[in-house]
Design a protein around this motif. Sequence first.
Motif, PDB file in Angstrom:
ATOM      1  N   ASP A   1       1.296  -1.194   0.292  1.00 46.68           N
ATOM      2  CA  ASP A   1      -0.121  -0.323  -0.018  1.00 46.68           C
ATOM      3  C   ASP A   1       0.935   1.292   0.131  1.00 46.68           C
ATOM      4  OD1 ASP A   1      -1.883   1.960   0.401  1.00 46.68           O
ATOM      5  OD2 ASP A   1      -2.648   0.966   2.205  1.00 46.68           O
ATOM      6  N   ASP A   2       0.604   2.185  -0.979  1.00 46.75           N
ATOM      7  CA  ASP A   2       0.862   3.183  -1.222  1.00 46.75           C
ATOM      8  C   ASP A   2       0.715   4.307   0.089  1.00 46.75           C
ATOM      9  OD1 ASP A   2       2.643   2.356  -3.127  1.00 46.75           O
ATOM     10  OD2 ASP A   2       1.177   3.517  -4.642  1.00 46.75           O
ATOM     11  N   ASP A   3      -0.136   4.109   1.186  1.00 42.87           N
ATOM     12  CA  ASP A   3      -0.077   5.203   2.212  1.00 42.87           C
ATOM     13  C   ASP A   3       0.607   4.713   3.438  1.00 42.87           C
ATOM     14  OD1 ASP A   3      -2.720   6.351   0.438  1.00 42.87           O
ATOM     15  OD2 ASP A   3      -4.250   4.614   1.401  1.00 42.87           O
ATOM     16  N   MET A   4       1.168   3.586   3.040  1.00 40.23           N
ATOM     17  CA  MET A   4       2.336   3.385   4.216  1.00 40.23           C
ATOM     18  C   MET A   4       3.557   4.130   4.655  1.00 40.23           C
ATOM     19  SD  MET A   4       3.872  -0.598   3.186  1.00 40.23           S
ATOM     20  CE  MET A   4       5.633  -0.365   4.340  1.00 40.23           C
ATOM     21  N   PHE A   5       3.706   4.833   3.314  1.00 39.61           N
ATOM     22  CA  PHE A   5       5.001   5.569   2.926  1.00 39.61           C
ATOM     23  C   PHE A   5       4.624   7.107   2.329  1.00 39.61           C
ATOM     24  CE2 PHE A   5       6.225   1.617   0.315  1.00 39.61           C
ATOM     25  CZ  PHE A   5       6.843   1.258   1.262  1.00 39.61           C
ATOM     26  N   SER A   6       3.331   7.410   3.563  1.00 36.71           N
ATOM     27  CA  SER A   6       3.304   8.995   2.816  1.00 36.71           C
ATOM     28  C   SER A   6       3.524   9.875   3.762  1.00 36.71           C
ATOM     29  CB  SER A   6       1.220   9.066   3.169  1.00 36.71           C
ATOM     30  OG  SER A   6       1.052   8.262   4.029  1.00 36.71           O
ATOM     31  N   ASN A   7       3.975   8.941   5.282  1.00 36.90           N
ATOM     32  CA  ASN A   7       5.193  10.169   5.832  1.00 36.90           C
ATOM     33  C   ASN A   7       6.512  10.150   5.589  1.00 36.90           C
ATOM     34  OD1 ASN A   7       2.301  10.658   7.169  1.00 36.90           O
ATOM     35  ND2 ASN A   7       2.842   8.825   8.565  1.00 36.90           N
ATOM     36  N   VAL A   8       6.841   9.614   4.730  1.00 39.67           N
ATOM     37  CA  VAL A   8       8.467  10.250   4.621  1.00 39.67           C
ATOM     38  C   VAL A   8       8.845  11.335   4.585  1.00 39.67           C
ATOM     39  CG1 VAL A   8      10.050   9.326   2.887  1.00 39.67           C
ATOM     40  CG2 VAL A   8       8.430   7.866   2.986  1.00 39.67           C
ATOM     41  N   PHE A   9       8.039  12.503   3.662  1.00 37.73           N
ATOM     42  CA  PHE A   9       8.414  13.486   3.410  1.00 37.73           C
ATOM     43  C   PHE A   9       7.741  14.463   4.429  1.00 37.73           C
ATOM     44  CE2 PHE A   9      10.234  11.792   0.077  1.00 37.73           C
ATOM     45  CZ  PHE A   9      11.869  12.188   0.111  1.00 37.73           C
ATOM     46  N   CYS A  10       7.911  15.516   4.498  1.00 37.44           N
ATOM     47  CA  CYS A  10       6.893  16.732   5.154  1.00 37.44           C
ATOM     48  C   CYS A  10       5.428  17.325   4.075  1.00 37.44           C
ATOM     49  CB  CYS A  10       7.660  17.744   5.704  1.00 37.44           C
ATOM     50  SG  CYS A  10       6.606  19.191   6.888  1.00 37.44           S
ATOM     51  N   GLU A  11       4.562  17.178   5.225  1.00 38.22           N
ATOM     52  CA  GLU A  11       3.534  17.673   2.867  1.00 38.22           C
ATOM     53  C   GLU A  11       3.808  19.367   3.188  1.00 38.22           C
ATOM     54  OE1 GLU A  11      -1.297  17.668   2.906  1.00 38.22           O
ATOM     55  OE2 GLU A  11       0.104  16.459   4.960  1.00 38.22           O
ATOM     56  N   ASN A  12       3.957  20.224   4.336  1.00 32.73           N
ATOM     57  CA  ASN A  12       4.450  21.449   3.556  1.00 32.73           C
ATOM     58  C   ASN A  12       5.046  22.058   3.057  1.00 32.73           C
ATOM     59  OD1 ASN A  12       1.327  21.863   4.826  1.00 32.73           O
ATOM     60  ND2 ASN A  12       2.363  21.717   6.248  1.00 32.73           N
ATOM     61  N   SER A  13       6.762  21.561   3.809  1.00 31.88           N
ATOM     62  CA  SER A  13       8.200  21.874   3.357  1.00 31.88           C
ATOM     63  C   SER A  13       8.340  20.897   1.823  1.00 31.88           C
ATOM     64  CB  SER A  13       8.639  21.678   5.483  1.00 31.88           C
ATOM     65  OG  SER A  13       9.415  20.451   4.920  1.00 31.88           O
ATOM     66  N   LYS A  14       8.066  19.669   2.295  1.00 33.36           N
ATOM     67  CA  LYS A  14       8.850  18.450   1.084  1.00 33.36           C
ATOM     68  C   LYS A  14       9.923  17.833   1.904  1.00 33.36           C
ATOM     69  CE  LYS A  14       4.871  18.988  -1.455  1.00 33.36           C
ATOM     70  NZ  LYS A  14       3.930  18.264  -0.939  1.00 33.36           N
ATOM     71  N   LYS A  15      10.684  18.178   3.216  1.00 36.67           N
ATOM     72  CA  LYS A  15      11.935  17.888   3.292  1.00 36.67           C
ATOM     73  C   LYS A  15      11.549  15.964   4.044  1.00 36.67           C
ATOM     74  CE  LYS A  15      13.943  22.431   4.332  1.00 36.67           C
ATOM     75  NZ  LYS A  15      14.445  22.736   5.873  1.00 36.67           N
ATOM     76  N   LEU A  16      12.716  15.712   4.096  1.00 37.83           N
ATOM     77  CA  LEU A  16      12.169  14.481   4.408  1.00 37.83           C
ATOM     78  C   LEU A  16      12.680  14.423   6.354  1.00 37.83           C
ATOM     79  CD1 LEU A  16      13.081  11.351   3.988  1.00 37.83           C
ATOM     80  CD2 LEU A  16      15.551  11.577   3.618  1.00 37.83           C
ATOM     81  N   ILE A  17      12.055  13.658   6.397  1.00 36.63           N
ATOM     82  CA  ILE A  17      11.515  13.703   8.223  1.00 36.63           C
ATOM     83  C   ILE A  17      11.223  12.342   8.903  1.00 36.63           C
ATOM     84  CG2 ILE A  17      10.182  15.423   7.952  1.00 36.63           C
ATOM     85  CD1 ILE A  17       7.364  14.260   7.572  1.00 36.63           C
ATOM     86  N   ASP A  18      11.649  10.908   7.899  1.00 33.37           N
ATOM     87  CA  ASP A  18      11.979   9.852   7.788  1.00 33.37           C
ATOM     88  C   ASP A  18      12.876   8.693   7.268  1.00 33.37           C
ATOM     89  OD1 ASP A  18      11.495   7.288   8.927  1.00 33.37           O
ATOM     90  OD2 ASP A  18       8.875   7.333   9.768  1.00 33.37           O
ATOM     91  N   VAL A  19      14.241   8.925   7.769  1.00 29.31           N
ATOM     92  CA  VAL A  19      14.544   8.322   6.336  1.00 29.31           C
ATOM     93  C   VAL A  19      14.442   6.477   6.527  1.00 29.31           C
ATOM     94  CG1 VAL A  19      17.922   8.090   6.565  1.00 29.31           C
ATOM     95  CG2 VAL A  19      17.191   9.771   7.681  1.00 29.31           C
ATOM     96  N   HIS A  20      14.477   5.704   7.703  1.00 29.67           N
ATOM     97  CA  HIS A  20      14.159   4.413   7.498  1.00 29.67           C
ATOM     98  C   HIS A  20      13.200   5.001   6.985  1.00 29.67           C
ATOM     99  CE1 HIS A  20      14.194   0.406   9.134  1.00 29.67           C
ATOM    100  NE2 HIS A  20      12.065   0.647   9.935  1.00 29.67           N
ATOM    101  N   LEU A  21      11.782   4.835   6.756  1.00 28.76           N
ATOM    102  CA  LEU A  21      10.967   4.857   5.991  1.00 28.76           C
ATOM    103  C   LEU A  21      11.652   5.008   4.784  1.00 28.76           C
ATOM    104  CD1 LEU A  21       7.931   3.665   6.302  1.00 28.76           C
ATOM    105  CD2 LEU A  21       7.213   5.568   6.421  1.00 28.76           C
TER     106      LEU A  21
END
Length: 499
Positions: A1-21
């Motif tokens: 499911d693609d939704d499981m990777f939705s939190n890899v980047f910040c929705e507003n800044s688009k910056k990477l927030i979860d390196v493991h994910l």
Amino acid sequence: DDDMFSNVFCENSKKLIDVHLFALAAKYYSLSNLGVCTPLQDVLEALRGDSQGTTGIKTDEFMNNKKSHEVQVMSELVDKIANYCGVKQVIDIGSGKGYLSSFLSMQYNLKVYGIDSSNTNTNGAQERNRKLKRHWRAYQSRARANVESQSSLHCPDQVAIQDSLPSCGFTDIAASETSKQTEVDLMAPTRSDESKLSEEVLAILNVLPADAVEVFSSSQCNCRELCEEEKKRRKMASLKAKASKSSESNLYFPLTSCITAETELSDIITDLEDCMLVGLHTCGNLAANTLRIFTAKPEIKAVCSVGCCYHLLSEQFENEEDCPEEVWGFPMCQYLKDKGWCCGRNARMSACLALERVAVGQMLPTESLFYRAVLQVIIEEIYGVTKSDRHVGKTFSKSSSFVDYVRKSLKKLELDDSKLPDSCIMDYYEKYKHRMNELEAFNMLKVVLAPCIEVLILLDRLCYLKEQDNIAWSGLLKLFDPVKSPRCYAVIALKKQSC
């Protein structure tokens, strides 16, 4: 499911927030996990099973380990495909130094045309072929000396054939011949062991093109008197070899020509017949053009292409200039064309990175990357250059220091370095050296992402083949060990029989 990777980047800044994910997502979308590759063994079995009775020629005397691995694996597959399609002619696009071409001709008796745009490579391939023949003449002399030595020892029943073979990469042949030993002894019980040994040496030499070596004759061997039957047999073998030599004097032909999507192979190869195209690490657009030529020409029955140098691909939607007549390297398939898909040079550069090598401890060249990054700052701030068609290439390996690297690079970029003192260059180095760890971390993220970008390019090529009406089957195969050869995936396809 693609939704499981939705939190890899910040929705507003688009910056990477979860390196493991991020790493998990990259792995999920890599070619090895998508289930679209066909296992190599399945293809080999479908193409008439494993090879039997093929003389085993080792390549590690003539090539480094990487090239030897690539040539051994790919040539077996090419031979299987050629046999399945009933063709004996192979065209090696971007043949380079001729390693694959010469091995296909020598090991599998295929008639190979190796085409390369570099005249230096073509001449080098011809010279390498000449040296190989000379090697075999030396091998012939050593084998003859072994025959004479065994004859003088008078040990007819204890001599193992493989003991007579020098360590030049052909020792596997003996194993396939020893099963015939009992039958030979029964058929010719009066024949001396040295003459049987001579016959084995002749059998070994049969794997080479006819003009690679000079065939033994009875006058060349300082042996005991041969029986009339043996003399007759050797005379017939010599006549047969001469006849073969006149009609098939060379099975490998290096040619110099630049290949494009519009190339007419019949203009380059005068005796073009039903054949297959191969390419081992064809750079940039050459891999895409190989597939286009394959689909367009009815005489080409199959293709096996391993591409490389994705950063050299031309992209249709990378620049805003409209060039409707241009044949682009990416995208190839109509699906991505309709979406106006673009990777960009940075992404394509990343696709060339080798995740598997980094995973086993072969780390990125951090210092050379750091040199290049600081150079970029210098040419932007000092010279106001933000884009250039020129490249610094492999300057790092030829430089003694950072100052030397910058000056050599500026010369390559045709920028005046006289107004830039050494102290200014070193100031830039000192300013950024504490950020080298940042650069390494950033490039590690690029390495993790590399397989995802590579899969996009490879699937584009596969989809292009799937869109063609004259293709019976096409697929992606993982051919090589990715640690030995990072660009390890082959695109293969077979034409419909009616085409």
